[in-house]
Write a protein that holds these residues in place. Sequence first.
Motif, PDB file in Angstrom:
ATOM      1  N   ILE A 372       0.833  -1.204   0.000  1.00 24.81           N
ATOM      2  CA  ILE A 372       0.000   0.000   0.000  1.00 24.81           C
ATOM      3  C   ILE A 372       0.870   1.257   0.000  1.00 24.81           C
ATOM      4  O   ILE A 372       0.631   2.200  -0.771  1.00 24.81           O
ATOM      5  CB  ILE A 372      -0.943   0.007   1.221  1.00 24.81           C
ATOM      6  N   THR A 373       1.894   1.281   0.856  1.00 25.67           N
ATOM      7  CA  THR A 373       2.708   2.495   0.979  1.00 25.67           C
ATOM      8  C   THR A 373       3.575   2.753  -0.254  1.00 25.67           C
ATOM      9  O   THR A 373       4.144   3.837  -0.387  1.00 25.67           O
ATOM     10  CB  THR A 373       3.591   2.440   2.235  1.00 25.67           C
ATOM     11  N   GLN A 374       3.712   1.767  -1.151  1.00 26.46           N
ATOM     12  CA  GLN A 374       4.483   2.009  -2.377  1.00 26.46           C
ATOM     13  C   GLN A 374       3.595   2.395  -3.567  1.00 26.46           C
ATOM     14  O   GLN A 374       4.087   2.593  -4.681  1.00 26.46           O
ATOM     15  CB  GLN A 374       5.306   0.768  -2.735  1.00 26.46           C
ATOM     16  N   LEU A 375       2.289   2.518  -3.329  1.00 28.62           N
ATOM     17  CA  LEU A 375       1.372   2.883  -4.423  1.00 28.62           C
ATOM     18  C   LEU A 375       1.723   4.236  -5.035  1.00 28.62           C
ATOM     19  O   LEU A 375       2.088   5.180  -4.330  1.00 28.62           O
ATOM     20  CB  LEU A 375      -0.073   2.929  -3.911  1.00 28.62           C
ATOM     21  N   ARG A 376       1.583   4.314  -6.352  1.00 23.69           N
ATOM     22  CA  ARG A 376       1.784   5.561  -7.085  1.00 23.69           C
ATOM     23  C   ARG A 376       0.435   6.057  -7.611  1.00 23.69           C
ATOM     24  O   ARG A 376      -0.539   5.296  -7.657  1.00 23.69           O
ATOM     25  CB  ARG A 376       2.741   5.325  -8.257  1.00 23.69           C
ATOM     26  N   LYS A 377       0.395   7.279  -8.019  1.00 24.56           N
ATOM     27  CA  LYS A 377      -0.858   7.844  -8.537  1.00 24.56           C
ATOM     28  C   LYS A 377      -1.372   7.014  -9.709  1.00 24.56           C
ATOM     29  O   LYS A 377      -2.582   6.744  -9.820  1.00 24.56           O
ATOM     30  CB  LYS A 377      -0.647   9.293  -8.964  1.00 24.56           C
ATOM     31  N   GLU A 378      -0.458   6.564 -10.577  1.00 19.61           N
ATOM     32  CA  GLU A 378      -0.873   5.809 -11.755  1.00 19.61           C
ATOM     33  C   GLU A 378      -1.364   4.403 -11.417  1.00 19.61           C
ATOM     34  O   GLU A 378      -1.907   3.699 -12.283  1.00 19.61           O
ATOM     35  CB  GLU A 378       0.267   5.729 -12.778  1.00 19.61           C
ATOM     36  N   ASP A 379      -1.153   3.961 -10.160  1.00 24.83           N
ATOM     37  CA  ASP A 379      -1.621   2.639  -9.754  1.00 24.83           C
ATOM     38  C   ASP A 379      -3.093   2.647  -9.324  1.00 24.83           C
ATOM     39  O   ASP A 379      -3.656   1.589  -9.037  1.00 24.83           O
ATOM     40  CB  ASP A 379      -0.769   2.094  -8.597  1.00 24.83           C
ATOM     41  N   ILE A 380      -3.689   3.823  -9.245  1.00 24.07           N
ATOM     42  CA  ILE A 380      -5.117   3.926  -8.925  1.00 24.07           C
ATOM     43  C   ILE A 380      -5.854   4.092 -10.244  1.00 24.07           C
ATOM     44  O   ILE A 380      -5.723   5.119 -10.916  1.00 24.07           O
ATOM     45  CB  ILE A 380      -5.413   5.114  -7.984  1.00 24.07           C
ATOM     46  N   THR A 392       1.687  -3.711  -8.052  1.00 17.51           N
ATOM     47  CA  THR A 392       2.564  -4.178  -9.124  1.00 17.51           C
ATOM     48  C   THR A 392       4.042  -4.092  -8.741  1.00 17.51           C
ATOM     49  O   THR A 392       4.444  -3.165  -8.024  1.00 17.51           O
ATOM     50  CB  THR A 392       2.322  -3.358 -10.406  1.00 17.51           C
ATOM     51  N   PRO A 393       4.857  -5.021  -9.217  1.00 12.28           N
ATOM     52  CA  PRO A 393       6.306  -4.956  -8.968  1.00 12.28           C
ATOM     53  C   PRO A 393       6.945  -3.696  -9.547  1.00 12.28           C
ATOM     54  O   PRO A 393       8.048  -3.326  -9.139  1.00 12.28           O
ATOM     55  CB  PRO A 393       6.835  -6.217  -9.669  1.00 12.28           C
ATOM     56  N   ASP A 394       6.253  -3.043 -10.487  1.00 12.30           N
ATOM     57  CA  ASP A 394       6.792  -1.797 -11.039  1.00 12.30           C
ATOM     58  C   ASP A 394       6.879  -0.709  -9.972  1.00 12.30           C
ATOM     59  O   ASP A 394       7.694   0.221 -10.082  1.00 12.30           O
ATOM     60  CB  ASP A 394       5.905  -1.295 -12.186  1.00 12.30           C
ATOM     61  N   ALA A 395       6.039  -0.823  -8.946  1.00 13.80           N
ATOM     62  CA  ALA A 395       6.023   0.204  -7.900  1.00 13.80           C
ATOM     63  C   ALA A 395       6.971  -0.134  -6.751  1.00 13.80           C
ATOM     64  O   ALA A 395       7.380   0.745  -5.994  1.00 13.80           O
ATOM     65  CB  ALA A 395       4.604   0.368  -7.354  1.00 13.80           C
ATOM     66  N   GLY A 396       7.305  -1.394  -6.606  1.00 18.99           N
ATOM     67  CA  GLY A 396       8.155  -1.823  -5.494  1.00 18.99           C
ATOM     68  C   GLY A 396       8.075  -3.330  -5.314  1.00 18.99           C
ATOM     69  O   GLY A 396       7.769  -4.076  -6.247  1.00 18.99           O
ATOM     70  N   LYS A 397       8.315  -3.774  -4.094  1.00 17.72           N
ATOM     71  CA  LYS A 397       8.362  -5.214  -3.836  1.00 17.72           C
ATOM     72  C   LYS A 397       6.964  -5.804  -3.723  1.00 17.72           C
ATOM     73  O   LYS A 397       6.117  -5.292  -3.005  1.00 17.72           O
ATOM     74  CB  LYS A 397       9.127  -5.493  -2.545  1.00 17.72           C
ATOM     75  N   VAL A 398       6.775  -6.914  -4.445  1.00 19.91           N
ATOM     76  CA  VAL A 398       5.565  -7.712  -4.329  1.00 19.91           C
ATOM     77  C   VAL A 398       6.031  -9.154  -4.139  1.00 19.91           C
ATOM     78  O   VAL A 398       6.776  -9.677  -4.976  1.00 19.91           O
ATOM     79  CB  VAL A 398       4.672  -7.594  -5.582  1.00 19.91           C
ATOM     80  N   PRO A 428       4.808   8.558  -6.328  1.00 17.88           N
ATOM     81  CA  PRO A 428       4.359   7.890  -5.103  1.00 17.88           C
ATOM     82  C   PRO A 428       3.389   8.747  -4.303  1.00 17.88           C
ATOM     83  O   PRO A 428       3.562   9.953  -4.175  1.00 17.88           O
ATOM     84  CB  PRO A 428       5.656   7.631  -4.334  1.00 17.88           C
ATOM     85  N   LEU A 429       2.386   8.070  -3.754  1.00 17.02           N
ATOM     86  CA  LEU A 429       1.368   8.779  -2.982  1.00 17.02           C
ATOM     87  C   LEU A 429       1.782   8.989  -1.529  1.00 17.02           C
ATOM     88  O   LEU A 429       1.373   9.968  -0.904  1.00 17.02           O
ATOM     89  CB  LEU A 429       0.050   7.981  -2.997  1.00 17.02           C
ATOM     90  N   PHE A 430       2.604   8.074  -0.993  1.00 16.56           N
ATOM     91  CA  PHE A 430       2.822   8.068   0.445  1.00 16.56           C
ATOM     92  C   PHE A 430       4.274   8.293   0.882  1.00 16.56           C
ATOM     93  O   PHE A 430       4.612   8.104   2.045  1.00 16.56           O
ATOM     94  CB  PHE A 430       2.298   6.755   1.026  1.00 16.56           C
ATOM     95  N   TYR A 431       5.125   8.670  -0.045  1.00 13.79           N
ATOM     96  CA  TYR A 431       6.467   9.123   0.332  1.00 13.79           C
ATOM     97  C   TYR A 431       6.949  10.087  -0.747  1.00 13.79           C
ATOM     98  O   TYR A 431       6.557   9.975  -1.911  1.00 13.79           O
ATOM     99  CB  TYR A 431       7.444   7.956   0.524  1.00 13.79           C
ATOM    100  N   PRO A 432       7.772  11.051  -0.381  1.00 13.89           N
ATOM    101  CA  PRO A 432       8.209  12.045  -1.365  1.00 13.89           C
ATOM    102  C   PRO A 432       9.190  11.451  -2.357  1.00 13.89           C
ATOM    103  O   PRO A 432      10.030  10.625  -1.987  1.00 13.89           O
ATOM    104  CB  PRO A 432       8.884  13.115  -0.502  1.00 13.89           C
ATOM    105  N   PRO A 433       9.079  11.833  -3.614  1.00 16.02           N
ATOM    106  CA  PRO A 433      10.057  11.342  -4.606  1.00 16.02           C
ATOM    107  C   PRO A 433      11.440  11.886  -4.284  1.00 16.02           C
ATOM    108  O   PRO A 433      11.587  12.961  -3.704  1.00 16.02           O
ATOM    109  CB  PRO A 433       9.524  11.901  -5.927  1.00 16.02           C
ATOM    110  N   MET A 434      12.441  11.093  -4.616  1.00 14.72           N
ATOM    111  CA  MET A 434      13.809  11.502  -4.320  1.00 14.72           C
ATOM    112  C   MET A 434      14.700  11.078  -5.482  1.00 14.72           C
ATOM    113  O   MET A 434      14.618   9.947  -5.963  1.00 14.72           O
ATOM    114  CB  MET A 434      14.291  10.844  -3.024  1.00 14.72           C
ATOM    115  N   GLU A 435      15.538  11.990  -5.925  1.00 17.88           N
ATOM    116  CA  GLU A 435      16.452  11.672  -7.022  1.00 17.88           C
ATOM    117  C   GLU A 435      17.646  10.901  -6.475  1.00 17.88           C
ATOM    118  O   GLU A 435      18.060  11.080  -5.332  1.00 17.88           O
ATOM    119  CB  GLU A 435      16.930  12.950  -7.716  1.00 17.88           C
TER     120      GLU A 435
END
Length: 523
Positions: A372-380, A392-398, A428-435
């Motif tokens: 849940i915490t790795q969800l991105r806007k495009e995952d909704i 999805t594994p594209d967002a993080g660990k599954v 990402p919806l639940f953590y700030p993006p970081m370069e």
Amino acid sequence: MARQPRYLLNRNGRYFARLVIPKHLRAYLENKTELREALGPDRKVALSLLHSAVSRMQYTIAKAHEEAAKAKGRSVEPGRYPLKVDQIALKNYHERLALDSELRQSDPRYASIGIDDRLVEMLRQGIAGKLSDELLETLVGDRIERYHRLGHTNAEKGTPERRKLAMALCESELEALARAAERDEGDFSGKPATPLLANPTPNIEELPPVPLKDVFERYIAELKANGKGTEAEKRWAPVIDDLIVFAKTSDARKITKKVLVAWKDAKIKKLSPRTVKDVYLTAVNAVFNWAIANDLLEENPASTIKLKVAAKVLNRPKGFTRDEATKILKFALAYRPKASDNPQTQEKPQTSAAKKWAPLLCAFTGARISEITQLRKEDIQTQGKISFIRITPDAGKVKTRKYRDVPLHKQIIKLGFLDFVKNSPPGPLFYPPMEGKRTADPAQTVSGRISNWLKTAGVVPEGVSPNHGWRHAFKTTGREMEIDSGILDAICGHSSGRVADEYGDFTIIAKEKAINKLPPFDV
């Protein structure tokens, strides 16, 4: 299928005994890289001949060790090239026969000298354990001292180890005398009949070391090549380091079952049995099994080590009850971060959003918190009239490494989650993006913060995981609503293990019907 025995080589249907020659000894063995002895095409016959062939080759390598030490002007350090008792006995047997052959070739009178019957009787009494330590020393003490000088034994006078070795050498001497008597009659075909000499223990000294740390790193690299291994590396690397320090060797070949049992016993004095079993022994088993599968080792000394772990005491359900879940969700949905004028102490808006929405999403999806915490806007997403999250594994660990779509319950939509998503920036919806590369998994970090926050607030009951409790509660409620177990597994990302569930698909429509059977919470 039985595993190929150590030292046995099969080439085009024919069997060989094979030992690798250490690099520093190859100059003393005609620059060969290995020793081989043919054992024939029959596997059973080859296995029966294997041990004696290995012992003969070990003897050859031991002689090369002696030559190397002499060439460098060094005396052989006692214990440097240790052999087991039966290996020393076989070495002595071969040396006695070699001397017998040499004497027969150099002096024709030698073959006419009879066998001393008194010596034979004394050796038999020595084998039976009827002689004192002093008499055993008189019989074979000089032979033991020879092997002490060669570094094959550290057995001191008066010790049980010394007596055991002396009795074995009595057996070796008697067998050598029997061959000598046969040779006096012209029979040079005799072989030792005693199990001590017929089936000696193979030694590992002639094999190159296998650095345990290197094996572990190669194993982890293979896992990472398949998109796994990060967690195993973090959790198991200290375990491997700890074992190397305890065993006082980095050579995996020299880490025996006895060493591992002692290590296990030492660990359970400081750690829980479950930790020792599930982390320490599991790590070692995995690494050694990988080494066997990749022909680096021949056996896993940890494979038969058992550690009994008592079942966890359960005084309550693993998941939240309905009242407990309602209490947590009310607390989360009402959360507002503390105001602060200091940008350094201000809570990130994504963290605040995670505290508000993640518990509710877990309650109605049965998902793992980090999914849940790795969800991105495009995952909704929306398909027709059905809004859903795509894990999805594209967002993080599954864990399953497969995507799955989970419809959103009506209450989630009613409480404004889709509006929150709409107003969020891409990413990402639940953590700030970081370069740049992160040193820690941001989704795991956020899930940890949620767990600590709920615990600190005192809304999580004792004995329930703040995050994993939602998965248990989801399954419990699903069963109460008589939702098909296969659909529940598909929604949660569980494998049912049933072959029948591999046929057909659990569609988004079927999942939505199941999700909407779940009653809303009184929040």
